[in-house]
Design a protein around this motif. Structure first.
Motif, mmCIF file in Angstrom:
data_model
loop_
_atom_site.group_PDB
_atom_site.id
_atom_site.type_symbol
_atom_site.label_atom_id
_atom_site.label_comp_id
_atom_site.label_asym_id
_atom_site.label_seq_id
_atom_site.Cartn_x
_atom_site.Cartn_y
_atom_site.Cartn_z
ATOM 1 N N ARG A 109 98.363 -18.661 12.639
ATOM 2 C CA ARG A 109 98.117 -18.644 11.199
ATOM 3 C C ARG A 109 96.964 -17.727 10.790
ATOM 4 O O ARG A 109 96.866 -17.345 9.622
ATOM 5 C CB ARG A 109 97.851 -20.074 10.711
ATOM 6 C CG ARG A 109 99.027 -21.020 10.972
ATOM 7 C CD ARG A 109 98.769 -22.403 10.390
ATOM 8 N NE ARG A 109 99.868 -23.315 10.660
ATOM 9 C CZ ARG A 109 99.940 -24.123 11.718
ATOM 10 N NH1 ARG A 109 98.941 -24.125 12.600
ATOM 11 N NH2 ARG A 109 100.985 -24.915 11.902
ATOM 12 N N TRP A 110 96.074 -17.390 11.720
ATOM 13 C CA TRP A 110 94.912 -16.589 11.353
ATOM 14 C C TRP A 110 95.288 -15.191 10.857
ATOM 15 O O TRP A 110 94.502 -14.539 10.150
ATOM 16 C CB TRP A 110 93.930 -16.486 12.514
ATOM 17 C CG TRP A 110 94.490 -15.903 13.779
ATOM 18 C CD1 TRP A 110 95.018 -16.578 14.835
ATOM 19 C CD2 TRP A 110 94.567 -14.509 14.123
ATOM 20 N NE1 TRP A 110 95.431 -15.713 15.820
ATOM 21 C CE2 TRP A 110 95.155 -14.435 15.408
ATOM 22 C CE3 TRP A 110 94.196 -13.336 13.474
ATOM 23 C CZ2 TRP A 110 95.395 -13.229 16.052
ATOM 24 C CZ3 TRP A 110 94.420 -12.111 14.116
ATOM 25 C CH2 TRP A 110 95.009 -12.081 15.391
ATOM 26 N N THR A 111 96.487 -14.735 11.191
ATOM 27 C CA THR A 111 96.901 -13.393 10.736
ATOM 28 C C THR A 111 97.118 -13.345 9.228
ATOM 29 O O THR A 111 97.189 -12.258 8.649
ATOM 30 C CB THR A 111 98.184 -12.946 11.460
ATOM 31 O OG1 THR A 111 99.202 -13.941 11.282
ATOM 32 C CG2 THR A 111 97.929 -12.739 12.942
ATOM 33 N N LEU A 112 97.201 -14.518 8.593
ATOM 34 C CA LEU A 112 97.354 -14.553 7.134
ATOM 35 C C LEU A 112 96.166 -13.904 6.414
ATOM 36 O O LEU A 112 96.305 -13.464 5.272
ATOM 37 C CB LEU A 112 97.509 -15.998 6.650
ATOM 38 C CG LEU A 112 98.930 -16.581 6.628
ATOM 39 C CD1 LEU A 112 98.877 -18.068 6.311
ATOM 40 C CD2 LEU A 112 99.802 -15.840 5.625
ATOM 41 N N ILE A 113 95.021 -13.842 7.077
ATOM 42 C CA ILE A 113 93.845 -13.242 6.429
ATOM 43 C C ILE A 113 94.062 -11.750 6.152
ATOM 44 O O ILE A 113 93.378 -11.170 5.304
ATOM 45 C CB ILE A 113 92.564 -13.436 7.276
ATOM 46 C CG1 ILE A 113 92.685 -12.707 8.627
ATOM 47 C CG2 ILE A 113 92.261 -14.911 7.486
ATOM 48 C CD1 ILE A 113 91.421 -12.769 9.479
ATOM 49 N N PHE A 114 95.001 -11.126 6.861
ATOM 50 C CA PHE A 114 95.267 -9.699 6.661
ATOM 51 C C PHE A 114 96.295 -9.463 5.550
ATOM 52 O O PHE A 114 96.480 -8.322 5.123
ATOM 53 C CB PHE A 114 95.778 -9.059 7.959
ATOM 54 C CG PHE A 114 94.776 -9.063 9.076
ATOM 55 C CD1 PHE A 114 93.709 -8.177 9.076
ATOM 56 C CD2 PHE A 114 94.888 -9.975 10.120
ATOM 57 C CE1 PHE A 114 92.779 -8.188 10.106
ATOM 58 C CE2 PHE A 114 93.968 -9.992 11.153
ATOM 59 C CZ PHE A 114 92.897 -9.099 11.145
ATOM 60 N N LEU A 115 96.972 -10.521 5.097
ATOM 61 C CA LEU A 115 98.053 -10.350 4.128
ATOM 62 C C LEU A 115 97.587 -9.734 2.809
ATOM 63 O O LEU A 115 98.250 -8.803 2.313
ATOM 64 C CB LEU A 115 98.759 -11.685 3.887
ATOM 65 C CG LEU A 115 100.042 -11.636 3.047
ATOM 66 C CD1 LEU A 115 101.064 -10.692 3.668
ATOM 67 C CD2 LEU A 115 100.634 -13.034 2.901
ATOM 68 N N PRO A 116 96.468 -10.181 2.214
ATOM 69 C CA PRO A 116 96.024 -9.536 0.967
ATOM 70 C C PRO A 116 95.749 -8.042 1.138
ATOM 71 O O PRO A 116 96.082 -7.235 0.261
ATOM 72 C CB PRO A 116 94.734 -10.294 0.607
ATOM 73 C CG PRO A 116 94.875 -11.617 1.277
ATOM 74 C CD PRO A 116 95.611 -11.330 2.559
ATOM 75 N N LEU A 117 95.141 -7.670 2.258
ATOM 76 C CA LEU A 117 94.858 -6.258 2.539
ATOM 77 C C LEU A 117 96.153 -5.453 2.616
ATOM 78 O O LEU A 117 96.268 -4.377 2.009
ATOM 79 C CB LEU A 117 94.088 -6.134 3.860
ATOM 80 C CG LEU A 117 93.919 -4.714 4.431
ATOM 81 C CD1 LEU A 117 93.029 -3.883 3.515
ATOM 82 C CD2 LEU A 117 93.348 -4.769 5.847
ATOM 83 N N ILE A 118 97.137 -5.971 3.358
ATOM 84 C CA ILE A 118 98.416 -5.281 3.530
ATOM 85 C C ILE A 118 99.129 -5.136 2.190
ATOM 86 O O ILE A 118 99.638 -4.056 1.848
ATOM 87 C CB ILE A 118 99.314 -6.056 4.521
ATOM 88 C CG1 ILE A 118 98.637 -6.185 5.892
ATOM 89 C CG2 ILE A 118 100.664 -5.360 4.655
ATOM 90 C CD1 ILE A 118 98.340 -4.892 6.572
ATOM 91 N N LEU A 119 99.168 -6.218 1.416
ATOM 92 C CA LEU A 119 99.823 -6.165 0.111
ATOM 93 C C LEU A 119 99.105 -5.193 -0.824
ATOM 94 O O LEU A 119 99.744 -4.465 -1.599
ATOM 95 C CB LEU A 119 99.865 -7.558 -0.510
ATOM 96 C CG LEU A 119 100.769 -8.587 0.178
ATOM 97 C CD1 LEU A 119 100.619 -9.952 -0.467
ATOM 98 C CD2 LEU A 119 102.224 -8.150 0.150
ATOM 99 N N TYR A 120 97.789 -5.168 -0.746
ATOM 100 C CA TYR A 120 96.994 -4.252 -1.571
ATOM 101 C C TYR A 120 97.400 -2.802 -1.323
ATOM 102 O O TYR A 120 97.607 -2.023 -2.265
ATOM 103 C CB TYR A 120 95.508 -4.453 -1.268
ATOM 104 C CG TYR A 120 94.576 -3.535 -2.017
ATOM 105 C CD1 TYR A 120 94.187 -3.819 -3.324
ATOM 106 C CD2 TYR A 120 94.070 -2.385 -1.413
ATOM 107 C CE1 TYR A 120 93.333 -2.980 -4.019
ATOM 108 C CE2 TYR A 120 93.212 -1.541 -2.097
ATOM 109 C CZ TYR A 120 92.849 -1.843 -3.396
ATOM 110 O OH TYR A 120 91.996 -1.002 -4.078
#
Length: 389
Positions: free
Chosen positions: A161-172
């Motif tokens: 689940r820790w990979t979710l922290i990268f999701l906002p960056l990727i979506l940005y």
């Protein structure tokens, strides 16, 4: 991390940071893939066992090389040939790597981390509204971000689940690229995933999916509320409106029908040379002679017809057919969220292929192989990851 893991990591780094460069990236990545192939042979004995998907792409690679003989411009062939060959070598190595089920999670984690490293400088140094990325072209960067999103959601099935922290960056970064093919494909893929999930699972089993979807929708809402994404919102709205009305809409990514014109002209060129085509990447010369511009069709299937002719385009289509048939059959009889995600990924790749050349995209073919291999998972393995039925 063992030598096989390191080999894959080097390939991912090379593809993510070097291969996306249009002019010389393919040449350098070919060197990297050859070195990794040598390392692979030094550490593997059963190298001759390959899946049909890899073998079929090997045929594509062989005919790409033969294009040097009959193509009008061997220089144009060389521009894409290094990418095709290195893609095949990467598929060759990767197929053996994922035979060990534990390596699948490792690959997904490496994909998220490597692509996130590409996202960071693009997020910091790219100016909004100009559709020019700090590192790499708009379309290659957006496509890589797409695979990072897929990897993050696939890893949730492994409880990473820790990979979710990268999701906002990727979506940005995706919104910075304003790539409508990626944005709309992700929306369609999410809808298909949720639809299938609700069909096969009980209502209470969908609570986590609903919460995760709500979280992602919240992230997107927060990102899009920023003024720097006003161009992206306008472009997406205009694109959807043009798809619905089939009429030209100002600001749409579909433009004034120019891409449709290129596809129609490409099909005309194909009818003139239907069996062997004009040689890899030689569609640019054909367009130059006929419309005065060295462009291409922006469509994977038309490009295949122009490069190789009907039979080789059919061979490539079989790659997708094999992947879809394999995972769809397994999805029906042995459902898991991971298989559903990868099934939707193949569908999304088909959508993206309508607007972009994807037949030598490395990540695309790695995920096609991944969908085939995950389809081979036993029920026992499925139950060891989150989301099994």
């Amino acid at each position: 991390m063992n030598i096989k893991d390191f080999n894959i990591l080097i390939l991912l780094f090379g593809n993510t940071f070097i291969n996306l460069i249009n002019v010389t990236g393919g040449n350098y990545y070919l060197v990297i893939s050859v070195i990794c192939l040598v390392v692979f042979f030094l550490n593997n004995k059963n190298w001759f066992k390959l899946h049909l998907v890899v073998k079929l792409y090997g045929i594509i690679t062989l005919f790409s090389i033969l294009g040097l003989v009959y193509a009008n411009s061997s220089e144009l062939v060389f521009h894409d040939l290094t990418k095709v060959i290195s893609n095949f070598l990467t598929m060759f190595i990767f197929w053996h790597y994922i035979q060990h089920s534990g390596n699948i999670k490792k690959f997904l984690v490496m994909t998220v981390l490597v692509i996130s490293l590409l996202a960071i400088p693009n997020a910091i140094f790219t100016s909004s509204g100009i559709r020019e990325m700090f590192w790499g072209g708009v379309n290659p960067v957006a496509t890589m971000m797409f695979f990072a999103v897929i990897s993050i959601f696939a890893l949730l099935q492994f409880k990473v689940r820790w990979t979710l922290i990268f999701l906002p960056l990727i979506l940005y970064v995706i919104f910075l690229t304003q790539s409508q093919k990626i944005i709309l494909s992700l929306l369609i893929g999410a809808f298909v995933f949720l639809f299938i999930n609700f069909l096969v699972k009980k209502i209470f089993e969908n609570v986590k999916i609903i919460l995760l979807t709500t979280l992602m929708a919240g992230m997107v809402t927060v990102l899009l509320s920023n003024d720097i994404f006003s161009d992206t919102i306008s472009r997406t709205t205009a694109t959807i409106e043009q798809i619905q009305t089939n009429e030209e809409v100002e600001g749409s990514a579909l433009g004034s029908g120019y891409r449709t014109f290129l596809i129609e002209k490409g099909l005309e060129f194909f009818y003139e040379e239907p069996f062997i085509g004009y040689g890899l990447n030689n569609s640019r010369q054909v367009y130059l002679k006929n419309i005065g511009r060295a462009t291409y069709s922006h469509n994977t299937w038309v490009e295949l017809l122009l490069s190789y002719g009907f039979f080789l385009a059919l061979v490539y289509l079989i790659i997708y057919w094999v992947s879809l048939k394999k995972i769809l059959k397994n999805l029906v009889y042995n459902y898991s969220n991971l298989k559903n995600i990868l099934f939707c990924t193949v569908i999304m790749l088909l959508l993206i292929s309508q607007f972009q050349k994807m037949y030598y995209n490395v990540y695309a073919h790695l995920f096609l192989l991944l969908s085939v291999q995950v389809s081979n998972f036993t029920s026992k393995y499925d139950k060891s990851i989150n989301g099994s039925r």
